[in-house]
Design an enzyme around this catalytic site. Structure first.
Site, mmCIF file in Angstrom:
data_model
loop_
_atom_site.group_PDB
_atom_site.id
_atom_site.type_symbol
_atom_site.label_atom_id
_atom_site.label_comp_id
_atom_site.label_asym_id
_atom_site.label_seq_id
_atom_site.Cartn_x
_atom_site.Cartn_y
_atom_site.Cartn_z
ATOM 1 N N LYS A 1 -15.725 -38.054 -28.309
ATOM 2 C CA LYS A 1 -16.753 -38.778 -29.062
ATOM 3 C C LYS A 1 -16.853 -40.272 -28.691
ATOM 4 C CE LYS A 1 -18.521 -35.548 -31.311
ATOM 5 N NZ LYS A 1 -19.329 -35.059 -30.203
ATOM 6 N N PRO B 1 -9.277 -38.486 -28.215
ATOM 7 C CA PRO B 1 -10.260 -37.932 -27.271
ATOM 8 C C PRO B 1 -10.672 -36.482 -27.521
ATOM 9 C CG PRO B 1 -8.099 -38.071 -26.247
ATOM 10 C CD PRO B 1 -7.978 -38.733 -27.580
ATOM 11 N N TYR C 1 -10.284 -25.546 -24.677
ATOM 12 C CA TYR C 1 -9.296 -26.286 -25.467
ATOM 13 C C TYR C 1 -8.223 -25.279 -25.880
ATOM 14 C CZ TYR C 1 -12.691 -30.115 -26.169
ATOM 15 O OH TYR C 1 -13.562 -31.153 -26.004
ATOM 16 N N TYR D 1 -19.675 -31.180 -32.790
ATOM 17 C CA TYR D 1 -19.341 -31.301 -31.365
ATOM 18 C C TYR D 1 -20.547 -31.802 -30.572
ATOM 19 C CZ TYR D 1 -16.770 -30.142 -27.087
ATOM 20 O OH TYR D 1 -16.104 -30.213 -25.886
ATOM 21 N N HIS E 1 -23.798 -27.696 -20.524
ATOM 22 C CA HIS E 1 -22.854 -26.755 -21.120
ATOM 23 C C HIS E 1 -23.407 -26.277 -22.454
ATOM 24 C CE1 HIS E 1 -18.778 -27.602 -18.980
ATOM 25 N NE2 HIS E 1 -19.731 -27.243 -18.163
HETATM 26 C C1 PHB Z 1 -13.122 -34.979 -20.206
HETATM 27 O O1 PHB Z 1 -13.954 -34.352 -19.507
HETATM 28 O O2 PHB Z 1 -12.399 -35.861 -19.717
HETATM 29 C C2 PHB Z 1 -13.017 -34.621 -21.634
HETATM 30 C C3 PHB Z 1 -13.785 -33.608 -22.155
HETATM 31 C C4 PHB Z 1 -13.650 -33.250 -23.466
HETATM 32 C C5 PHB Z 1 -12.729 -33.905 -24.266
HETATM 33 C C6 PHB Z 1 -11.970 -34.945 -23.765
HETATM 34 C C7 PHB Z 1 -12.097 -35.300 -22.442
HETATM 35 O O3 PHB Z 1 -12.597 -33.523 -25.554
#
Ligand code: PHB
Ligand code: APR
Length: 393
Positions: free
Chosen positions: A296, A292, A200, A386, A72
């Site tokens: 991280k 989450p 997000y 990130y 990604h």
């Molecule tokens: C996930 O793929 O479960 C995931 C991805 C990004 C995040 C949290 C969880 O910030």
């Protein structure tokens, strides 16, 4: 039984540490309280920093990730109807990889089994002893028989609820904690992801996240109340709420289907200091938890164990036992941990609705987002954090 490093916990931290130590010629035994299937049954995030993928390759456990992981190069934020793509590749030259934590764990377990490295599963009542001296050991019970595993060092990779941090003398550890007033309701479904990149979202109805495990398996999250009952969230209710939180064109192409897992997780920031007590070293969730947002957790566990493995390698390489790396482990690991804590807290604060946020708070969030949209410098700060700050190794 005797070994050089006794590792408590066969989560990603313990398994990766074991693999890196083995590569450095250091003998290790892992003692894990659960069965392999139980460990593999935990559903967690699936987003790896480039540094983490490099460590897995270095540990010799990265071949399947290289084949099946999805690179990604950016991520999208959707905030009160405005969309912003953060281009990691352009801003940092790095990329992220989608590859589930379950798969990382499975690859490390398979590699360990293939190498014939000792792992004691379903070990009961594991306990670290003597770590304030030079001859530590771990006791545990297996099939009703008491065992004594003598080692030079103990690595506490036993997660947030583990025994190693709990075994420290009162007053030896300071804990810093923030508990967030909401949870994440997550769903896993065998449906194609709604977008190639992660989205997000934040708006009137709260946070949402569209992520994935593969091109055929999606993972979605919604901010929910901490006292929500999972039984109150039917699949239909979940999909309906997600559609309301996603940007309309994204919602229109969402493919829904039966959930294969659904759960609610609380959000917490937590750090225990220091991460070393004599010959006992904490790594991963045993020492710290992040909310989450930004994924991280696994990446921090990986950077801890990389640092610990190289410090142990220095110790065993020097005839006189070079302890410089070990002596600085806690300080160096914590320097990176706190920065990741800061980023996870910041990203969580920006992207969620807080019950106590009044008009001022929500305008601060909006101003923060507007600033991000207009400033490449601000976007680079986000991107740099990130994709992961440099390893402290
Ligand atoms: C996930 O793929 O479960 C995931 C991805 C990004 C995040 C949290 C969880 O910030
Ligand atoms: N004895 C032996 N093993 C134990 C004990 C104990 N007393 N207590 C806990 N364990 C084991 C758990 O069963 C688990 O398998 O330690 C392991 C810890 O694994 P994780 O909780 O996955 O922690 P860690 O390896 O540090 O991984 C960090 O996992 O929790 C996520 O967000 C986190 O993604 C991050 C990653």
């Amino acid at each position: 039984m005797r070994t050089q490093v006794a590792i408590v916990g066969a989560g990603p931290a313990g398994l990766l540490l074991g693999a890196l130590l083995h590569r450095a010629g250091i003998a290790n035994v892992i003692v894990e309280q659960r069965s392999p299937d139980y460990v593999l049954g935990r559903i967690r995030a699936g987003l790896l920093e480039q540094g983490t993928t490099e460590l897995l390759l270095q540990a010799g456990a990265g071949a399947r990730m290289q084949r099946e992981g999805i690179p990604h190069e950016g991520v999208e934020l959707a905030f009160n109807g405005t969309r912003l793509r953060i281009d990691f590749q352009a801003l940092t030259g790095q990329r992220m990889t989608i590859y589930g934590q379950t798969e990382v764990t499975r690859d490390l377990m398979d590699q360990r089994a293939a190498l014939g490295l000792p792992t004691v599963y379903e070990a009961e009542a594991a306990q670290p002893h003597g770590f304030d001296g030079t001859h530590p050991w771990v006791s545990y019970r297996k099939d009703g028989v008491e065992h004594h595993l003598a080692a030079d060092f103990i690595a506490g990779c036993d997660g947030f609820h583990g025994i190693c941090r709990a075994a420290l003398p009162a007053g030896a550890v300071s804990c810093f904690e923030k508990v967030y007033p909401f949870g994440w309701l997550g769903i896993l479904a065998d449906t194609p992801p709604v977008s190639h990149e992660l989205i997000y979202g934040q708006g009137e109805r709260g946070f949402s996240l569209a992520t994935m495990r593969s091109t055929t398996r999606s993972r979605y999250y919604l901010q929910c109340a901490l006292d929500d009952d999972i039984k109150g969230w039917s699949d239909d209710a979940f999909w309906a709420e997600l559609k309301l939180r996603l940007p309309p064109d994204v919602a229109a192409r969402l493919v829904t289907g039966p959930s294969i897992e659904k759960s609610i997780a609380p959000l917490r920031s937590f750090v225990a200091e220091p991460m070393r007590f004599g010959r006992l070293f904490l790594a991963g969730d045993a020492a710290h938890i992040v909310p989450p947002t930004g994924a991280k957790g696994l990446n921090l566990a990986a950077s801890d164990v990389a640092l610990l493995a190289s410090s142990l390698a220095d110790f065993y390489a020097g005839a006189g036992g070079d302890t410089v790396g070990l002596d600085h482990y806690s300080q160096r690991a914590l320097a990176r941990v706190w920065k990741a804590e800061r980023f996870s807290w910041w990203f969580t604060s920006l992207m969620h609705r807080f019950p106590e946020t009044g008009g001022f708070g929500s305008r601060m969030q909006q101003a923060e987002f507007d600033y991000l949209c207009g400033s490449e410098a601000a976007q680079r700060v986000l991107a740099e954090n990130y994709v992961g700050l440099p390893l402290a190794v």
